[in-house]
Scaffold this active site. Structure first.
Site, PDB file in Angstrom:
ATOM      1  N   LYS A  29      10.795  28.878   3.031  1.00 51.59           N
ATOM      2  CA  LYS A  29      10.362  28.753   4.140  1.00 51.59           C
ATOM      3  C   LYS A  29      10.601  27.037   5.874  1.00 51.59           C
ATOM      4  O   LYS A  29       9.789  27.777   6.264  1.00 51.59           O
ATOM      5  CB  LYS A  29       8.974  27.976   3.217  1.00 51.59           C
ATOM      6  CG  LYS A  29       7.710  28.140   4.023  1.00 51.59           C
ATOM      7  CD  LYS A  29       6.913  29.374   3.667  1.00 51.59           C
ATOM      8  CE  LYS A  29       5.867  29.581   4.760  1.00 51.59           C
ATOM      9  NZ  LYS A  29       4.586  30.678   4.614  1.00 51.59           N
ATOM     10  N   TYR A  85      22.796   3.264  14.573  1.00 49.26           N
ATOM     11  CA  TYR A  85      22.640   2.517  12.641  1.00 49.26           C
ATOM     12  C   TYR A  85      22.952   0.605  13.406  1.00 49.26           C
ATOM     13  O   TYR A  85      22.088   0.669  14.198  1.00 49.26           O
ATOM     14  CB  TYR A  85      23.549   2.471  11.899  1.00 49.26           C
ATOM     15  CG  TYR A  85      22.938   2.556  10.308  1.00 49.26           C
ATOM     16  CD1 TYR A  85      21.848   2.881  10.306  1.00 49.26           C
ATOM     17  CD2 TYR A  85      23.750   1.733   9.472  1.00 49.26           C
ATOM     18  CE1 TYR A  85      21.438   1.946   8.696  1.00 49.26           C
ATOM     19  CE2 TYR A  85      23.532   1.643   8.574  1.00 49.26           C
ATOM     20  CZ  TYR A  85      22.064   1.325   7.967  1.00 49.26           C
ATOM     21  OH  TYR A  85      22.044   1.179   6.449  1.00 49.26           O
TER      22      TYR A  85
END
Length: 389
Positions: free
Chosen positions: A97, A42
């Protein structure tokens, strides 16, 4: 010896327990154990990567997950056999899915359910979200809107787009029919095929069979055999099918037919199947209730397949879509072409070729060779591909 799947049905308690909190999460690919890790992953380190991508947008494929991320998109209008149940109720299916993409092809995926059925709004939404993903799997969008939506997205986006209810079904159907023909020593071009159902899957299945060399395909909807008066996709399909000029309904269509493909909720009686040709092939694919029970179909057909996991010969899209998208992304393809779909079907068939029988015309979805074979074949068939399968 053929192994018939054990017919076990999970309990309601098992099902809801497995879905508690959803079926997806995120995982880290970079360490975050101390301050140095934080500075790398970060701030301030991430700013270096952002500056590089701002200068060269192509670097996003290397330094973000975009190039390996599939968006699974639905408006909830045609979910499984449940129909138009809306986006929130569709989300468990889209999560599933996404889980399959990860389990079978190692692809990250994110489900996006949209609270609109307007094609313009869906296209605009995905165009604006394009920097966040690398491919779009359309799912459970009702016909005929699904045809326009897929066409529009293919034109608007510079990444692979596929409506799996259409093309995933068609790919696996073709692979299964190749397997059935190999078992029986028959050729595709000599078959008389009847497809019951002219929705998303029916239209795509008819077109891929024609592309593969089947010459005699008859397609029916609730009004009977398609003709030019239907309009839209059905009219264009009627123009390239039914070479013998069959008229009427399913009874007339099945008279002497070699193959029945069920892709609608309509039931088919045993008496009608008895009108089919000798050594018939029956694919009763409606879920959860096939057009005719497999045990009844076997009285008149030499090979029977369903979409269910508790009978032999499950024709399941999971054999196709993970490898198709993996192959397209591996090749850097901007489109999923007809050649790529045909290559996927051939790859599925090739995995099963040495172990074919009347009760095993497609490989198991859990066969680790399937996704690899499909992705390699699709990547090699991509336009301009330099990928060696």
């Amino acid at each position: 010896m053929t192994i018939v799947p054990e017919r076990t049905i999970p309990t309601r308690e098992e099902i809801f327990a497995a879905h508690g909190g959803g079926k997806l999460g995120t995982a880290l690919t970079a360490p975050l154990a101390d301050a140095r890790d934080l500075a790398v992953a970060y701030t301030p380190g991430v700013a270096e990567v952002s500056r590089a991508i701002a200068a060269d947008p192509g670097l996003a494929a290397r330094y973000t997950w975009t190039n390996r991320l599939v968006a699974v998109v639905s408006d909830g209008t045609a979910v499984l056999g449940l129909g138009d149940i809306g986006p929130r109720a569709a989300l468990p299916v889209m999560e599933g899915k996404s889980a399959l993409f990860k389990a079978f092809a190692g692809l990250d995926s994110i489900p996006l359910v949209l609270d609109t059925t307007d094609v313009d709004e869906i296209v605009e939404t995905l165009v604006r979200l394009r920097p966040s993903f690398g491919a779009v799997n359309l799912e459970d969008v009702s016909a005929p809107r699904c045809f326009e939506l897929e066409r529009r997205l293919v034109e608007a986006l510079d990444c692979p787009v596929m409506h799996d209810d259409q093309h995933g079904t068609a790919i696996v159907l073709l692979a299964a029919l190749r397997g059935a023909c190999a078992v029986q020593g028959r050729d595709l071009d000599g078959l008389r095929v009847v497809i019951s159902g002219a929705g998303a899957a029916g239209v795509a299945c008819a077109r891929i069979l024609l592309a593969a060399g089947v010459r005699d395909v008859v397609v029916l909807d609730s009004r009977g055999v398609l003709d030019a008066g239907r309009g839209g996709e059905k009219a264009s399909l009627a123009a390239v099918t039914n070479p013998r000029g069959v008229t009427g309904g399913v009874a007339e269509a099945l008279d002497g037919a070699d193959v029945f493909v069920g892709l609608s909720s309509a039931t088919v009686s045993e008496e009608l199947l008895a009108r089919m040709a000798r050594d018939a092939i029956v694919f009763a694919l409606s879920n959860p209730d096939p057009e005719i029970h497999p045990d009844v179909a076997r009285r008149h057909a030499a090979i029977v397949a369903t979409g269910r996991s508790d009978f032999p010969n499950q024709i399941n899209n999971v054999l196709a879509f993970p490898g198709v998208f993996r192959g397209a992304l591996d090749a850097g393809a901007r489109r999923i072409t007809e050649e790529m779909k045909l290559a996927a079907a051939d790859a599925i068939f090739s995995v099963a070729r040495d172990e074919l029988s009347a009760d095993a015309i497609v490989p198991s979805p859990f066969d680790p060779r399937v996704a690899l074979a499909v992705s390699s074949a699709v990547a090699a068939a991509a336009p301009g591909a330099a990928v060696t399968p």
